[in-house]
Design a protein around this motif. Structure first.
Motif, PDB file in Angstrom:
ATOM      1  N   ALA A   1      -4.484   2.427   4.419  1.00  0.00           N
ATOM      2  CA  ALA A   1      -4.317   1.007   4.074  1.00  0.00           C
ATOM      3  C   ALA A   1      -2.922   0.484   4.453  1.00  0.00           C
ATOM      4  CB  ALA A   1      -4.563   0.799   2.584  1.00  0.00           C
ATOM      5  N   SER A  53       1.470   6.660   2.432  1.00  0.00           N
ATOM      6  CA  SER A  53       0.736   7.810   2.971  1.00  0.00           C
ATOM      7  C   SER A  53      -0.763   7.509   3.051  1.00  0.00           C
ATOM      8  CB  SER A  53       0.990   9.065   2.138  1.00  0.00           C
ATOM      9  OG  SER A  53       0.496   8.887   0.826  1.00  0.00           O
ATOM     10  N   SER A  54      -1.102   6.213   3.023  1.00  0.00           N
ATOM     11  CA  SER A  54      -2.512   5.825   3.077  1.00  0.00           C
ATOM     12  C   SER A  54      -2.820   5.059   4.356  1.00  0.00           C
ATOM     13  CB  SER A  54      -2.862   4.943   1.872  1.00  0.00           C
ATOM     14  OG  SER A  54      -2.252   3.666   2.014  1.00  0.00           O
ATOM     15  N   GLY A  59      -1.569   8.660   6.643  1.00  0.00           N
ATOM     16  CA  GLY A  59      -2.041   7.306   6.897  1.00  0.00           C
ATOM     17  C   GLY A  59      -2.170   6.970   8.368  1.00  0.00           C
ATOM     18  N   ALA A  78       0.830  -1.204   0.000  1.00  0.00           N
ATOM     19  CA  ALA A  78       0.000   0.000   0.000  1.00  0.00           C
ATOM     20  C   ALA A  78       0.867   1.258   0.000  1.00  0.00           C
ATOM     21  CB  ALA A  78      -0.922  -0.006   1.213  1.00  0.00           C
ATOM     22  N   ASP A  79       0.312   2.332  -0.521  1.00  0.00           N
ATOM     23  CA  ASP A  79       0.945   3.648  -0.508  1.00  0.00           C
ATOM     24  C   ASP A  79       1.241   4.029   0.951  1.00  0.00           C
ATOM     25  OD1 ASP A  79       1.601   6.345  -0.583  1.00  0.00           O
ATOM     26  OD2 ASP A  79      -0.242   6.970  -1.602  1.00  0.00           O
TER      27      ASP A  79
END
Length: 157
Positions: free
Chosen positions: A62, A59-60, A145, A56-57
């Protein structure tokens, strides 16, 4: 007489931390905590969650998981830091919790999710000591995130 004086001095030195329960409540925090003179106070900086999804990114949400997952991750990190300092979660006397509004919760903090993670570490049969605690919703943390950041104060027994 000397022996009696030594017993009094010894009991004063062995004085324990007093955790006052909330009257007529089973909510798992202390209403107040008293720390006797002579104890060492240890302040831990805010701890943040670990990545749970490498794909996952970063900065997310997730990448770090929901509020419960992030709370457990943060408390595990705090537990490891305390262990390196020869302390335990039972030595925590004060906790400040910063929760970001969860997009999955209409932008409101997920207090229930936080409590699900928190009660795995505090108020358990293995670790019954409860800290005094504040939980606040904040606009954001260092990474978009992050939903959870926790700082604690512990007292060396």
């Amino acid at each position: 007489m000397l022996m009696a004086g030594m017993l009094v001095a010894g009991s004063a030195m062995a004085q324990d931390i007093v955790r006052h329960k909330i009257p007529n409540s089973d909510f798992p925090i202390a209403q107040a905590v008293e720390i006797p003179a002579g104890k060492t106070t240890v302040y831990l900086s805010g701890a943040i969650p670990s990545v749970v999804d490498e794909q996952a990114d970063r900065s997310s949400v997730a990448a770090f998981g929901d509020t419960t997952t992030q709370t457990v991750s943060v408390l595990e990190s705090i537990e490891k830091t305390l262990e390196r300092l020869d302390l335990t979660m039972g030595d925590v006397v004060k906790m400040q919790v910063f929760l970001v509004g969860d997009p999955e919760n209409g932008g409101r903090m997920d207090f229930d999710g936080f409590m699900e993670g928190y009660t795995q570490f505090f108020g358990t049969e293995e670790q019954p000591n409860l800290p005094s605690r504040s939980v606040v919703q904040v606009a954001g943390l260092a990474n978009p995130g992050f939903l959870v950041e926790i700082e604690v104060t512990a007292v060396r027994p």
